[in-house]
Design a protein around this motif. Sequence first.
Motif, mmCIF file in Angstrom:
data_model
loop_
_atom_site.group_PDB
_atom_site.id
_atom_site.type_symbol
_atom_site.label_atom_id
_atom_site.label_comp_id
_atom_site.label_asym_id
_atom_site.label_seq_id
_atom_site.Cartn_x
_atom_site.Cartn_y
_atom_site.Cartn_z
ATOM 1 N N GLU A 1 0.840 -1.203 0.000
ATOM 2 C CA GLU A 1 0.000 0.000 0.000
ATOM 3 C C GLU A 1 0.878 1.258 0.000
ATOM 4 O OE1 GLU A 1 -2.939 0.167 3.100
ATOM 5 O OE2 GLU A 1 -3.583 2.196 2.533
ATOM 6 N N THR B 1 2.124 1.777 -3.492
ATOM 7 C CA THR B 1 1.047 2.137 -4.420
ATOM 8 C C THR B 1 0.602 3.586 -4.225
ATOM 9 O OG1 THR B 1 0.328 -0.169 -4.342
ATOM 10 C CG2 THR B 1 -1.242 1.421 -5.234
ATOM 11 N N VAL B 2 0.427 3.976 -2.971
ATOM 12 C CA VAL B 2 -0.036 5.337 -2.663
ATOM 13 C C VAL B 2 1.037 6.364 -3.037
ATOM 14 C CG1 VAL B 2 -0.694 6.898 -0.784
ATOM 15 C CG2 VAL B 2 -1.626 4.573 -0.856
ATOM 16 N N ALA C 1 3.560 6.069 -5.163
ATOM 17 C CA ALA C 1 3.820 6.130 -6.607
ATOM 18 C C ALA C 1 2.828 7.071 -7.286
ATOM 19 C CB ALA C 1 3.742 4.728 -7.222
ATOM 20 N N SER C 2 1.543 6.928 -6.967
ATOM 21 C CA SER C 2 0.537 7.780 -7.617
ATOM 22 C C SER C 2 0.676 9.240 -7.211
ATOM 23 C CB SER C 2 -0.872 7.287 -7.279
ATOM 24 O OG SER C 2 -1.052 6.005 -7.805
ATOM 25 N N GLU C 3 0.895 9.468 -5.914
ATOM 26 C CA GLU C 3 1.100 10.845 -5.446
ATOM 27 C C GLU C 3 2.264 11.498 -6.190
ATOM 28 O OE1 GLU C 3 0.162 11.861 -0.770
ATOM 29 O OE2 GLU C 3 2.111 11.068 -1.285
ATOM 30 N N SER C 4 3.270 10.679 -6.507
ATOM 31 C CA SER C 4 4.522 11.186 -7.078
ATOM 32 C C SER C 4 4.444 11.499 -8.564
ATOM 33 C CB SER C 4 5.649 10.168 -6.850
ATOM 34 O OG SER C 4 5.863 9.968 -5.484
ATOM 35 N N ILE C 5 3.287 11.268 -9.194
ATOM 36 C CA ILE C 5 3.138 11.669 -10.600
ATOM 37 C C ILE C 5 3.436 13.158 -10.726
ATOM 38 C CG2 ILE C 5 1.481 12.009 -12.474
ATOM 39 C CD1 ILE C 5 -0.034 9.515 -11.325
ATOM 40 N N SER C 6 2.984 13.931 -9.767
ATOM 41 C CA SER C 6 3.160 15.378 -9.773
ATOM 42 C C SER C 6 4.660 15.710 -9.687
ATOM 43 C CB SER C 6 2.424 15.949 -8.553
ATOM 44 O OG SER C 6 2.237 17.310 -8.699
ATOM 45 N N HIS D 1 8.988 12.152 -6.775
ATOM 46 C CA HIS D 1 8.873 12.069 -8.239
ATOM 47 C C HIS D 1 10.113 11.451 -8.897
ATOM 48 C CE1 HIS D 1 7.270 13.091 -12.180
ATOM 49 N NE2 HIS D 1 8.423 13.648 -12.484
ATOM 50 N N PHE E 1 10.533 7.688 -8.277
ATOM 51 C CA PHE E 1 9.634 6.783 -8.992
ATOM 52 C C PHE E 1 9.884 6.783 -10.505
ATOM 53 C CE2 PHE E 1 7.267 6.626 -4.987
ATOM 54 C CZ PHE E 1 7.038 5.259 -4.917
ATOM 55 N N VAL E 2 10.233 7.945 -11.060
ATOM 56 C CA VAL E 2 10.577 7.971 -12.488
ATOM 57 C C VAL E 2 11.763 7.036 -12.733
ATOM 58 C CG1 VAL E 2 11.523 9.393 -14.355
ATOM 59 C CG2 VAL E 2 9.641 10.273 -12.962
ATOM 60 N N ASP F 1 1.580 -3.810 -10.793
ATOM 61 C CA ASP F 1 1.111 -2.662 -10.016
ATOM 62 C C ASP F 1 -0.415 -2.612 -9.976
ATOM 63 O OD1 ASP F 1 3.673 -1.781 -9.525
ATOM 64 O OD2 ASP F 1 3.678 -0.240 -11.078
ATOM 65 N N LEU G 1 -3.037 -3.033 -6.776
ATOM 66 C CA LEU G 1 -4.043 -2.028 -6.421
ATOM 67 C C LEU G 1 -5.413 -2.680 -6.210
ATOM 68 C CD1 LEU G 1 -5.161 0.886 -6.147
ATOM 69 C CD2 LEU G 1 -5.216 1.022 -8.646
ATOM 70 N N GLU H 1 -4.748 11.369 -14.482
ATOM 71 C CA GLU H 1 -4.022 11.559 -13.227
ATOM 72 C C GLU H 1 -4.998 11.623 -12.049
ATOM 73 O OE1 GLU H 1 -1.332 14.885 -13.167
ATOM 74 O OE2 GLU H 1 -0.820 14.595 -11.060
ATOM 75 N N SER I 1 -5.595 5.234 -5.702
ATOM 76 C CA SER I 1 -4.620 4.765 -4.712
ATOM 77 C C SER I 1 -4.917 5.311 -3.316
ATOM 78 C CB SER I 1 -3.209 5.175 -5.122
ATOM 79 O OG SER I 1 -2.869 4.542 -6.323
ATOM 80 N N LEU J 1 -0.205 4.803 -15.255
ATOM 81 C CA LEU J 1 0.676 5.341 -14.210
ATOM 82 C C LEU J 1 2.080 5.593 -14.773
ATOM 83 C CD1 LEU J 1 1.528 6.007 -11.277
ATOM 84 C CD2 LEU J 1 1.754 3.542 -10.872
ATOM 85 N N MET K 1 4.075 9.298 -15.561
ATOM 86 C CA MET K 1 5.418 9.585 -15.032
ATOM 87 C C MET K 1 6.400 9.933 -16.149
ATOM 88 S SD MET K 1 6.164 8.906 -11.705
ATOM 89 C CE MET K 1 5.242 8.262 -10.304
#
Lengths: 178, 178
Positions: A85, A88-89, A91-96, A102, A105-106, A147, A151, B85, B92, B151, B155
Amino acid sequence: MAAASQVFASHGYRGGSFQDVANVVGMSQTSLLHYFPTKRDLLLAVLEYRDTKLVNESGVPLDEGIVCEVLAQSEYNVGVPGLIELYTVLASESISPDHPGHAYFVARFGNLRAGYAEGFRALASEGRLRPGVDPDVAAASLVALWDGLQLQWLMAPGEVDVPAALRAYFDQVLTPTP
Amino acid sequence: MAAASQVFASHGYRGGSFQDVANVVGMSQTSLLHYFPTKRDLLLAVLEYRDTKLVNESGVPLDEGIVCEVLAQSEYNVGVPGLIELYTVLASESISPDHPGHAYFVARFGNLRAGYAEGFRALASEGRLRPGVDPDVAAASLVALWDGLQLQWLMAPGEVDVPAALRAYFDQVLTPTP
């Protein structure tokens, strides 16, 4: 690290506070700040902690090819939903792009794709890839499938079997072992 | 709705505030509260807005089978990264049972799996499923693959081609059209 993992998994990096982590660990915020001057430092330490813990404790063989490695790791992951978890949480938050996770995860996704592509190319050289399967597409798809399955499993643990679905994917892209 | 989508996509539900949304839309917080008494109401309205917008604007045919539907929708999605996004971040965050989006996403994933399983069973009845492919596993895997690819694409947009990888998946589980 365990306390911070728990807080970030439940509330995300943005929703989780230093005070929450200090509360769980029974420490003052001042003492916590002594070890981690910023919340960003705490996040990066948690990501490193998670990676080390998963690799060290899973006992997954890393030299027997991607099929064995991925299936063993996915079996292990079923027993540590909190760490899954967390991943997963975050990674998605880190799109920004302004999220402190960020760059991590990239890089992580890029490394995973490159590593699995190499694994699929090794299988191709043994004649194990089915016709039409592209190692790079299969690598990105394997990461994505894993992934996404995790989820769904975190949302409804009884309804999704992550290792079984990954095994089915390998059956679809690889020929049976002779 | 567009302002709230933007704020929740960038900061998540927990990190985004009523004040952020009011600022983007150029409205006072009090006026916004007139329409949405709680942040939870705003979130649920945003999720409904996103679903309606994606279905209405994409022009995706819904009566030509899952292959056509999924590929067309995935092509459309490439043009609306903000909405993708939003979905990825909120899904998540919603793993946590106390998140106001939890019930929505549990239901959504269940419905998607059921719908795609029906689609794969329809293809099986036409003899289009390759031997050994289970419609329920393929349905969960299709949802997972799509989410995970999106996802990675969010990224690193230049490195992942979501529609192409989904097409490759269909090629692996289905026999060619006669």
